[in-house]
Design a protein around this motif. Sequence first.
Motif, PDB file in Angstrom:
ATOM      1  N   ILE A 105       0.846  -1.206   0.000  1.00 53.43           N
ATOM      2  CA  ILE A 105       0.000   0.000   0.000  1.00 53.43           C
ATOM      3  C   ILE A 105       0.881   1.257   0.000  1.00 53.43           C
ATOM      4  O   ILE A 105       0.680   2.182  -0.794  1.00 53.43           O
ATOM      5  N   MET A 155       2.502   1.821  -3.408  1.00 57.65           N
ATOM      6  CA  MET A 155       1.590   2.387  -4.409  1.00 57.65           C
ATOM      7  C   MET A 155       1.339   3.880  -4.151  1.00 57.65           C
ATOM      8  O   MET A 155       1.334   4.683  -5.084  1.00 57.65           O
ATOM      9  N   GLU A 207       4.365   5.842  -5.107  1.00 59.07           N
ATOM     10  CA  GLU A 207       4.497   5.927  -6.571  1.00 59.07           C
ATOM     11  C   GLU A 207       3.485   6.927  -7.147  1.00 59.07           C
ATOM     12  O   GLU A 207       3.754   7.591  -8.145  1.00 59.07           O
ATOM     13  N   ALA A 208       2.338   7.028  -6.498  1.00 56.73           N
ATOM     14  CA  ALA A 208       1.299   7.926  -7.014  1.00 56.73           C
ATOM     15  C   ALA A 208       1.535   9.383  -6.615  1.00 56.73           C
ATOM     16  O   ALA A 208       1.325  10.271  -7.423  1.00 56.73           O
ATOM     17  N   TYR A 209       1.980   9.613  -5.385  1.00 58.13           N
ATOM     18  CA  TYR A 209       2.009  11.004  -4.899  1.00 58.13           C
ATOM     19  C   TYR A 209       3.411  11.592  -4.711  1.00 58.13           C
ATOM     20  O   TYR A 209       3.556  12.807  -4.666  1.00 58.13           O
ATOM     21  N   TYR A 238       6.456  10.631  -6.686  1.00 59.77           N
ATOM     22  CA  TYR A 238       7.078   9.754  -7.682  1.00 59.77           C
ATOM     23  C   TYR A 238       8.608   9.834  -7.635  1.00 59.77           C
ATOM     24  O   TYR A 238       9.290   8.824  -7.774  1.00 59.77           O
ATOM     25  N   ILE A 274      -5.222  -4.318  -1.058  1.00 61.27           N
ATOM     26  CA  ILE A 274      -4.278  -3.969  -2.135  1.00 61.27           C
ATOM     27  C   ILE A 274      -5.043  -3.650  -3.423  1.00 61.27           C
ATOM     28  O   ILE A 274      -4.723  -2.695  -4.133  1.00 61.27           O
ATOM     29  N   VAL A 282      -6.538  -0.096  -3.054  1.00 57.09           N
ATOM     30  CA  VAL A 282      -5.516   0.964  -3.139  1.00 57.09           C
ATOM     31  C   VAL A 282      -5.019   1.080  -4.586  1.00 57.09           C
ATOM     32  O   VAL A 282      -4.801   2.175  -5.103  1.00 57.09           O
ATOM     33  N   ASN A 283      -4.868  -0.071  -5.239  1.00 56.77           N
ATOM     34  CA  ASN A 283      -4.446  -0.059  -6.640  1.00 56.77           C
ATOM     35  C   ASN A 283      -5.470   0.675  -7.510  1.00 56.77           C
ATOM     36  O   ASN A 283      -5.105   1.481  -8.370  1.00 56.77           O
ATOM     37  N   LEU A 342      -7.418   3.013  -6.576  1.00 58.94           N
ATOM     38  CA  LEU A 342      -7.362   4.440  -6.263  1.00 58.94           C
ATOM     39  C   LEU A 342      -6.142   5.133  -6.869  1.00 58.94           C
ATOM     40  O   LEU A 342      -6.200   6.314  -7.211  1.00 58.94           O
ATOM     41  N   THR A 343      -5.044   4.400  -6.969  1.00 54.69           N
ATOM     42  CA  THR A 343      -3.783   5.064  -7.356  1.00 54.69           C
ATOM     43  C   THR A 343      -3.334   4.788  -8.792  1.00 54.69           C
ATOM     44  O   THR A 343      -2.443   5.474  -9.285  1.00 54.69           O
ATOM     45  N   LYS A 378      -3.186   7.724 -11.340  1.00 54.15           N
ATOM     46  CA  LYS A 378      -2.159   8.700 -10.952  1.00 54.15           C
ATOM     47  C   LYS A 378      -0.757   8.151 -11.273  1.00 54.15           C
ATOM     48  O   LYS A 378       0.094   8.883 -11.783  1.00 54.15           O
ATOM     49  N   ILE A 379      -0.562   6.871 -10.996  1.00 50.67           N
ATOM     50  CA  ILE A 379       0.743   6.243 -11.277  1.00 50.67           C
ATOM     51  C   ILE A 379       1.013   6.262 -12.784  1.00 50.67           C
ATOM     52  O   ILE A 379       2.112   6.610 -13.232  1.00 50.67           O
ATOM     53  N   ASN A 434       1.900   9.700 -13.862  1.00 49.75           N
ATOM     54  CA  ASN A 434       3.286  10.020 -13.468  1.00 49.75           C
ATOM     55  C   ASN A 434       4.283   9.441 -14.453  1.00 49.75           C
ATOM     56  O   ASN A 434       5.232  10.093 -14.859  1.00 49.75           O
ATOM     57  N   LYS A 435       4.039   8.173 -14.820  1.00 50.10           N
ATOM     58  CA  LYS A 435       4.968   7.501 -15.737  1.00 50.10           C
ATOM     59  C   LYS A 435       4.967   8.191 -17.097  1.00 50.10           C
ATOM     60  O   LYS A 435       6.025   8.429 -17.684  1.00 50.10           O
ATOM     61  N   ARG A 448       6.678  11.567 -16.885  1.00 49.43           N
ATOM     62  CA  ARG A 448       8.129  11.390 -16.791  1.00 49.43           C
ATOM     63  C   ARG A 448       8.711  11.048 -18.168  1.00 49.43           C
ATOM     64  O   ARG A 448       9.731  11.590 -18.591  1.00 49.43           O
TER      65      ARG A 448
END
Lengths: 244, 177
Positions: A81, A84, A87-89, A91, B22, B25-26, B28-29, B32-33, B36-37, B40
């Motif tokens: 958790i 993740m 990685e999201a907030y 980076y 998990i 949370v996955n 939710l995020t 955003k992940i 970000n990638k 970048r």
Amino acid sequence: MTKKENFLKGLIKENPIFVFLLGMCPALAVTSTFETALGMGILVIFVLTGSNFVVSLVRKYIPHEIRTPSYIVIIATFVTIVEMITEAYTYDLYIALGIFIPLIVVNCLILGRAESFASKNKVIDSVIDGIGMALGFTIALITIGVLRELLATGTIQYGVYLPFFVEEPISLIKLFPKKFGLTMFSLPPGAFIALGIILAISQFRKVRNAEKKAKEKKAFIEQKKKEALERKRQAKMQKAGDNK
Amino acid sequence: MFDKLKTALVLVIIAGVSGFLIYNVNELTKDKIEANKTSREEAYYAEIFDTKDKIKYTKTALDDVLIQEEIEITDTSGNVIGYIYKGTHSNNYGDITVLIGITIDDLISNVIISSTTNTPTFVQKLKDNNLANFSGQQIGSVTYDSKTGATYSYTSVSQIVDSATQYYSENRGEMND
């Protein structure tokens, strides 16, 4: 043990890194800068507090023979958790810490507290223990990080990896220009040397305090002996006077 | 028998709750992940072609041992300004992923290490001292540094650069005009 003592013990007296030498892998690997050390510390605070809370909550329902795999699954859940969310907030911090975020799962401090404290104590006490120990761990990481970054670059930077409170990276401390820095302290050997220096100072203080206490104790015993001898002598004299 | 069932049940419940948390949370995020990638990666593309203008890109997967992806970069008017090759190599210290930008004039515009599990300090050494040397080199005659202080990482980078320039020469370069 009071709640305050439970909280404070992890900071200095039972500091996981400087006293028990637990969790040495992140202590050496991610402390090249103050910011990475702080970042790892924050993650460990979350994981250790959360895992202590859950382990203590379910301690009565987990059969003894499967406690270790159960604790590892609980810790791994929190670490995943945290990974993740990082990685999201944050980076940049995620990239900087890299493999050392998943490796929190095998940090012996976390499993150690689950096994030795949370599985035997009430929820509130376990949470306090988790916060105290994790704060002690974070303080130790920051101490090593600050020493290494200062010696390697002459400055302490903030805002490179952690995007909180500042728009752009800022120098918190600037001692000397980077060209005069000892680059070795940002490399793995520098981590061992920095940790060695801090442990030596901490051990020196500990030994000095112990010697001071021993000296005080010896002086106290001597004083008591003297007083006893004096009393004995006076008693003898009084007896001799009475006989006369 | 009952004890074994209880043990199994406890493990199933712990694993189930863990999986549920998990998964959520996955959910939710993950956006955003992914964002970000992408951001970048786009920053890398802009850095490779040294442009602050918005660029467009088209990715093509390649069937090559070292080079996995070719990214065609176009400016806002739709003119091709170059290609980026994404390659990964494994050495004794882990994986290293490199982006190589080649302009349509057959020049290497920039080489960037986008991700790696190699020792960070050695990778930093390459970023500080060696990668800039690739910029501006003609793809047919790329020269490599003989001493770097990060032999394994640099060898991986060299091999990826070699494969990328070779692929470009064979498929996109002036030789094919």
